[in-house]
Design a protein around this motif. Structure first.
Motif, PDB file in Angstrom:
ATOM      1  N   PRO A 197      52.961  24.454  37.063  1.00 26.68           N
ATOM      2  CA  PRO A 197      53.110  24.970  35.699  1.00 26.68           C
ATOM      3  C   PRO A 197      52.163  24.299  34.714  1.00 26.68           C
ATOM      4  CG  PRO A 197      54.935  23.507  36.240  1.00 26.68           C
ATOM      5  CD  PRO A 197      54.151  23.700  37.496  1.00 26.68           C
ATOM      6  N   PHE A 198      51.413  23.298  35.184  1.00 26.61           N
ATOM      7  CA  PHE A 198      50.419  22.647  34.327  1.00 26.61           C
ATOM      8  C   PHE A 198      49.117  23.447  34.272  1.00 26.61           C
ATOM      9  CE2 PHE A 198      53.102  19.067  35.850  1.00 26.61           C
ATOM     10  CZ  PHE A 198      53.637  18.709  34.620  1.00 26.61           C
ATOM     11  N   PHE A 199      48.933  24.392  35.190  1.00 25.47           N
ATOM     12  CA  PHE A 199      47.783  25.278  35.113  1.00 25.47           C
ATOM     13  C   PHE A 199      48.034  26.316  34.017  1.00 25.47           C
ATOM     14  CE2 PHE A 199      47.358  24.608  39.974  1.00 25.47           C
ATOM     15  CZ  PHE A 199      46.692  23.403  39.768  1.00 25.47           C
ATOM     16  N   ASP A 200      47.134  26.385  33.049  1.00 32.42           N
ATOM     17  CA  ASP A 200      47.337  27.305  31.926  1.00 32.42           C
ATOM     18  C   ASP A 200      46.843  28.692  32.311  1.00 32.42           C
ATOM     19  OD1 ASP A 200      47.818  28.543  29.562  1.00 32.42           O
ATOM     20  OD2 ASP A 200      46.731  27.110  28.315  1.00 32.42           O
ATOM     21  N   VAL A 201      47.676  29.431  33.012  1.00 36.45           N
ATOM     22  CA  VAL A 201      47.282  30.751  33.514  1.00 36.45           C
ATOM     23  C   VAL A 201      47.135  31.783  32.402  1.00 36.45           C
ATOM     24  CG1 VAL A 201      48.285  30.371  35.800  1.00 36.45           C
ATOM     25  CG2 VAL A 201      49.711  31.335  33.975  1.00 36.45           C
ATOM     26  N   TYR A 202      47.660  31.485  31.222  1.00 36.01           N
ATOM     27  CA  TYR A 202      47.568  32.447  30.114  1.00 36.01           C
ATOM     28  C   TYR A 202      46.319  32.246  29.262  1.00 36.01           C
ATOM     29  CZ  TYR A 202      52.271  33.901  31.293  1.00 36.01           C
ATOM     30  OH  TYR A 202      53.365  34.399  31.966  1.00 36.01           O
ATOM     31  N   ASP A 203      45.522  31.248  29.598  1.00 37.46           N
ATOM     32  CA  ASP A 203      44.324  30.961  28.815  1.00 37.46           C
ATOM     33  C   ASP A 203      43.094  31.617  29.443  1.00 37.46           C
ATOM     34  OD1 ASP A 203      42.727  29.878  26.836  1.00 37.46           O
ATOM     35  OD2 ASP A 203      42.377  28.029  27.932  1.00 37.46           O
ATOM     36  N   HIS A 204      43.198  32.919  29.734  1.00 38.89           N
ATOM     37  CA  HIS A 204      42.098  33.638  30.375  1.00 38.89           C
ATOM     38  C   HIS A 204      41.925  34.990  29.696  1.00 38.89           C
ATOM     39  CE1 HIS A 204      42.024  30.647  33.594  1.00 38.89           C
ATOM     40  NE2 HIS A 204      43.334  30.789  33.695  1.00 38.89           N
ATOM     41  N   ASP A 205      41.006  35.049  28.760  1.00 39.78           N
ATOM     42  CA  ASP A 205      40.724  36.281  28.019  1.00 39.78           C
ATOM     43  C   ASP A 205      39.360  36.801  28.452  1.00 39.78           C
ATOM     44  OD1 ASP A 205      40.273  38.330  26.247  1.00 39.78           O
ATOM     45  OD2 ASP A 205      40.931  37.214  24.476  1.00 39.78           O
ATOM     46  N   PHE A 206      39.334  37.927  29.130  1.00 38.14           N
ATOM     47  CA  PHE A 206      38.086  38.524  29.602  1.00 38.14           C
ATOM     48  C   PHE A 206      37.425  39.419  28.554  1.00 38.14           C
ATOM     49  CE2 PHE A 206      40.149  37.288  33.493  1.00 38.14           C
ATOM     50  CZ  PHE A 206      39.109  36.984  34.373  1.00 38.14           C
ATOM     51  N   GLY A 207      38.083  39.562  27.418  1.00 32.75           N
ATOM     52  CA  GLY A 207      37.531  40.408  26.374  1.00 32.75           C
ATOM     53  C   GLY A 207      38.466  41.520  25.957  1.00 32.75           C
ATOM     54  N   TRP A 208      39.640  41.585  26.588  1.00 33.02           N
ATOM     55  CA  TRP A 208      40.625  42.605  26.215  1.00 33.02           C
ATOM     56  C   TRP A 208      42.037  42.014  26.110  1.00 33.02           C
ATOM     57  CZ3 TRP A 208      37.452  43.050  30.580  1.00 33.02           C
ATOM     58  CH2 TRP A 208      38.032  42.704  31.810  1.00 33.02           C
ATOM     59  N   GLY A 209      42.092  40.738  25.728  1.00 31.21           N
ATOM     60  CA  GLY A 209      43.381  40.103  25.517  1.00 31.21           C
ATOM     61  C   GLY A 209      43.792  39.206  26.664  1.00 31.21           C
ATOM     62  N   LYS A 210      44.786  38.377  26.419  1.00 26.65           N
ATOM     63  CA  LYS A 210      45.258  37.422  27.423  1.00 26.65           C
ATOM     64  C   LYS A 210      46.259  38.073  28.368  1.00 26.65           C
ATOM     65  CE  LYS A 210      44.176  33.276  24.811  1.00 26.65           C
ATOM     66  NZ  LYS A 210      44.600  31.938  24.390  1.00 26.65           N
ATOM     67  N   PRO A 211      46.528  37.442  29.500  1.00 26.72           N
ATOM     68  CA  PRO A 211      47.409  38.035  30.519  1.00 26.72           C
ATOM     69  C   PRO A 211      48.840  38.228  30.031  1.00 26.72           C
ATOM     70  CG  PRO A 211      46.187  36.167  31.399  1.00 26.72           C
ATOM     71  CD  PRO A 211      46.001  36.146  29.922  1.00 26.72           C
ATOM     72  N   ILE A 212      49.503  39.192  30.652  1.00 29.25           N
ATOM     73  CA  ILE A 212      50.929  39.418  30.409  1.00 29.25           C
ATOM     74  C   ILE A 212      51.748  38.530  31.335  1.00 29.25           C
ATOM     75  CG2 ILE A 212      52.798  41.116  30.424  1.00 29.25           C
ATOM     76  CD1 ILE A 212      50.670  43.279  30.180  1.00 29.25           C
ATOM     77  N   ALA A 213      51.312  38.436  32.594  1.00 30.21           N
ATOM     78  CA  ALA A 213      52.080  37.674  33.580  1.00 30.21           C
ATOM     79  C   ALA A 213      51.213  37.339  34.784  1.00 30.21           C
ATOM     80  CB  ALA A 213      53.306  38.465  34.033  1.00 30.21           C
ATOM     81  N   PRO A 214      51.490  36.213  35.460  1.00 27.41           N
ATOM     82  CA  PRO A 214      50.838  35.878  36.730  1.00 27.41           C
ATOM     83  C   PRO A 214      51.721  36.296  37.902  1.00 27.41           C
ATOM     84  CG  PRO A 214      51.959  33.948  35.895  1.00 27.41           C
ATOM     85  CD  PRO A 214      52.268  35.073  34.943  1.00 27.41           C
ATOM     86  N   ARG A 215      51.094  36.493  39.041  1.00 26.63           N
ATOM     87  CA  ARG A 215      51.822  36.768  40.269  1.00 26.63           C
ATOM     88  C   ARG A 215      51.115  36.097  41.435  1.00 26.63           C
ATOM     89  NH1 ARG A 215      55.345  37.703  37.442  1.00 26.63           N
ATOM     90  NH2 ARG A 215      56.727  39.515  37.300  1.00 26.63           N
ATOM     91  N   ALA A 216      51.878  35.789  42.487  1.00 25.72           N
ATOM     92  CA  ALA A 216      51.317  35.218  43.706  1.00 25.72           C
ATOM     93  C   ALA A 216      51.148  36.314  44.735  1.00 25.72           C
ATOM     94  CB  ALA A 216      52.235  34.124  44.250  1.00 25.72           C
ATOM     95  N   GLY A 217      50.165  36.120  45.616  1.00 26.30           N
ATOM     96  CA  GLY A 217      49.960  37.073  46.694  1.00 26.30           C
ATOM     97  C   GLY A 217      51.034  36.941  47.753  1.00 26.30           C
ATOM     98  N   PRO A 218      51.001  37.805  48.763  1.00 26.48           N
ATOM     99  CA  PRO A 218      52.015  37.778  49.824  1.00 26.48           C
ATOM    100  C   PRO A 218      52.110  36.414  50.482  1.00 26.48           C
ATOM    101  CG  PRO A 218      50.617  39.718  50.023  1.00 26.48           C
ATOM    102  CD  PRO A 218      49.988  38.843  48.983  1.00 26.48           C
ATOM    103  N   GLY A 219      53.320  36.037  50.867  1.00 26.62           N
ATOM    104  CA  GLY A 219      53.519  34.758  51.536  1.00 26.62           C
ATOM    105  C   GLY A 219      52.870  34.703  52.899  1.00 26.62           C
ATOM    106  N   ASN A 220      52.506  35.868  53.455  1.00 20.18           N
ATOM    107  CA  ASN A 220      51.823  35.936  54.750  1.00 20.18           C
ATOM    108  C   ASN A 220      52.565  35.181  55.841  1.00 20.18           C
ATOM    109  OD1 ASN A 220      49.807  37.530  53.686  1.00 20.18           O
ATOM    110  ND2 ASN A 220      48.417  35.849  53.300  1.00 20.18           N
ATOM    111  N   GLY A 221      53.883  35.322  55.854  1.00 19.08           N
ATOM    112  CA  GLY A 221      54.659  34.751  56.946  1.00 19.08           C
ATOM    113  C   GLY A 221      55.185  33.356  56.698  1.00 19.08           C
ATOM    114  N   ILE A 222      54.781  32.701  55.597  1.00 18.68           N
ATOM    115  CA  ILE A 222      55.357  31.394  55.274  1.00 18.68           C
ATOM    116  C   ILE A 222      56.640  31.661  54.507  1.00 18.68           C
ATOM    117  CG2 ILE A 222      55.017  29.219  54.052  1.00 18.68           C
ATOM    118  CD1 ILE A 222      52.077  29.455  54.542  1.00 18.68           C
ATOM    119  N   GLY A 223      57.780  31.531  55.180  1.00 22.59           N
ATOM    120  CA  GLY A 223      59.038  31.999  54.629  1.00 22.59           C
ATOM    121  C   GLY A 223      59.831  30.969  53.881  1.00 22.59           C
TER     122      GLY A 223
END
Length: 436
Positions: A378-404
């Motif tokens: 949670p120390f990574f500031d994932v909301y501090d990324h503006d590509f030119g059309w506003g900051k993110p609404i939410a982050p998501r992780a990719g599939p766990g790929n079998g790590i359950g």
């Protein structure tokens, strides 16, 4: 729901200019090589759809090319060397500028609300929003680049995701790269302050490089399919303050203080064990990825590029965990994290070289059964990324790929809050997601 996502194009984006004066070869440490069978970590950010006049695909491609000039190892390739004299192999990163994969896809019938379900459920179709599903680190030897990005245009949003080879970078390095990418995209060019990454000739004393790995450790073993359930849990600032105060109150007078993150992890570990159906005598672990940059002696710069993490492992039986409660559980996590030092980091590497055993922690592994692996921060500031059309609404992780048993930690949208993207083994944790 595969038909909801249409692949438009896949291409390779290369840096425009390669500085030949920088080091062309990066040796890999035991901590890197231990991840040879790890699946690519994948993360993504959801944005509202920009103005139709914004040509996001060519803009992002051009920005990626420029960003790869700065973070040049991401454009390199993994190379294996066969050492016939002792029947071993060794690896290094060749910073040759071969490029990163860029995927453009569309999901024009999918809305932001479809992705952000009110109960925190993660829809199955999100798998197709990520570019490196089921890809392991060793796959970079054959066909996979070290970094892949995917841009998915939705009905009212845009999802930008990435997958990367963990042997050559960790979360700190990746989010630093992503910040550089977004800043270049926002400004339209690279600024004078965008210097090359910090990359030093730093290795652990007493270890000869390149590290030689017995050929037997490269044998491919059949994997086991694991079904996972995913959900995002939101912890408000108020809830976190309550858990932190409760944990510190329970441990009483001690030199150690429980942090907000440790209190949240203890709560999750306890809750999952309580509803897991495991016997009280069974062992369980909580494995937290610790950033070692400032723990080493001498410490590394915070911006140091590479993979400089180590798993801090807290261990208990299910029964002891449930009997002792939140404070004691949080204390075990705290002690495990504090035990990660320059000495422990060096000792682990030296022991690894003496007896090379690479864990098979790829698709379908039992690495996380009965236990939790805590990734990201949670120390990574994932909301501090503006590509030119506003900051993110939410982050998501990719599939766990079998790590359950995977918990991916994100900073919440509200100050002081935390979001947890959980991927749990559906056969082992059948009731957990409904009871947390």
């Amino acid at each position: 729901m595969v038909e909801l996502v249409t692949m438009v194009s896949t291409s390779m984006v290369r840096p425009k200019n390669i500085d030949r004066s920088v080091r062309a070869k990066i040796h890999l440490t035991p901590h890197d090589l231990d991840l040879l069978y790890l699946v690519y970590p994948q993360r993504g950010l959801l944005f509202l759809k920009p103005d139709p006049e914004t040509r996001i695909i060519p803009r992002l491609r051009a920005s990626l090319s420029t960003a790869l000039e700065i973070h040049f190892p991401f454009a390199g390739r993994l190379v294996k060397v066969d050492n016939h004299e002792d029947n071993t192999v060794s690896f290094y990163i060749d910073c040759d500028g071969s490029g990163a994969k860029f995927v453009h896809s569309k999901a024009e019938s999918v809305s932001v609300n479809d992705l952000l379900q009110s109960n925190g459920s993660v829809p199955d179709f999100i798998t197709h929003f990520f570019p490196a599903n089921n890809v392991e680190s060793r796959d970079a030897l054959i066909s996979e680049p070290l970094l892949a990005l995917q841009v998915t245009e939705m009905k009212d949003g845009v999802f930008i995701s990435f997958g990367y080879n963990h042997m050559m970078a960790d979360g700190s390095s990746l989010w630093n790269f992503f910040h550089t990418l977004s800043k270049i995209c926002l400004n339209g060019s690279r600024s004078d302050s965008d210097q090359l990454i910090v990359l030093k000739d730093w290795f652990l004393d007493g270890i000869d490089y390149p590290v030689h790995i017995p050929v037997s450790e490269m044998e491919i073993r059949p994997s086991r399919k694991v079904s996972t359930k995913e959900r995002v849990f939101h912890f408000s600032k108020k809830k976190i303050s309550y858990l932190k105060a409760k944990a510190n109150d329970e441990i009483g007078s001690t030199d150690l203080k429980i942090s907000s993150l440790q209190a949240v992890l203890a709560y999750l570990w306890l809750s999952i064990m309580r509803h897991s159906g495991l016997n009280r005598e069974e062992g369980t672990q909580c494995k937290v990825a610790a950033n070692m940059r400032q723990r080493l002696n001498p410490p590394l710069e915070k911006e140091y590029f590479g993979n400089v993490t180590q798993l801090a492992v807290a261990t208990s039986t299910v029964g002891e965990l449930l009997d002792r409660g939140l404070g004691w559980t949080a204390l075990q996590i705290s002690k495990a994290v504090r035990s990660q030092t320059n000495e422990s980091y060096k000792t682990l590497a030296e022991n690894w070289v003496r007896n090379v055993k690479i864990p098979k922690i790829g698709v379908g592994s039992r690495m996380a059964d009965n236990s939790l692996i805590v990734a990201s921060s949670p120390f990574f500031d994932v909301y501090d990324h503006d590509f030119g059309w506003g900051k993110p609404i939410a982050p998501r992780a990719g599939p766990g790929n079998g790590i359950g048993g995977l918990l991916v930690m994100f900073r919440g949208a509200e100050e002081g809050s935390i979001d947890v993207h959980a991927a749990l083994n559906s056969s082992l944790w059948s009731d957990v997601l409904m009871n947390l």
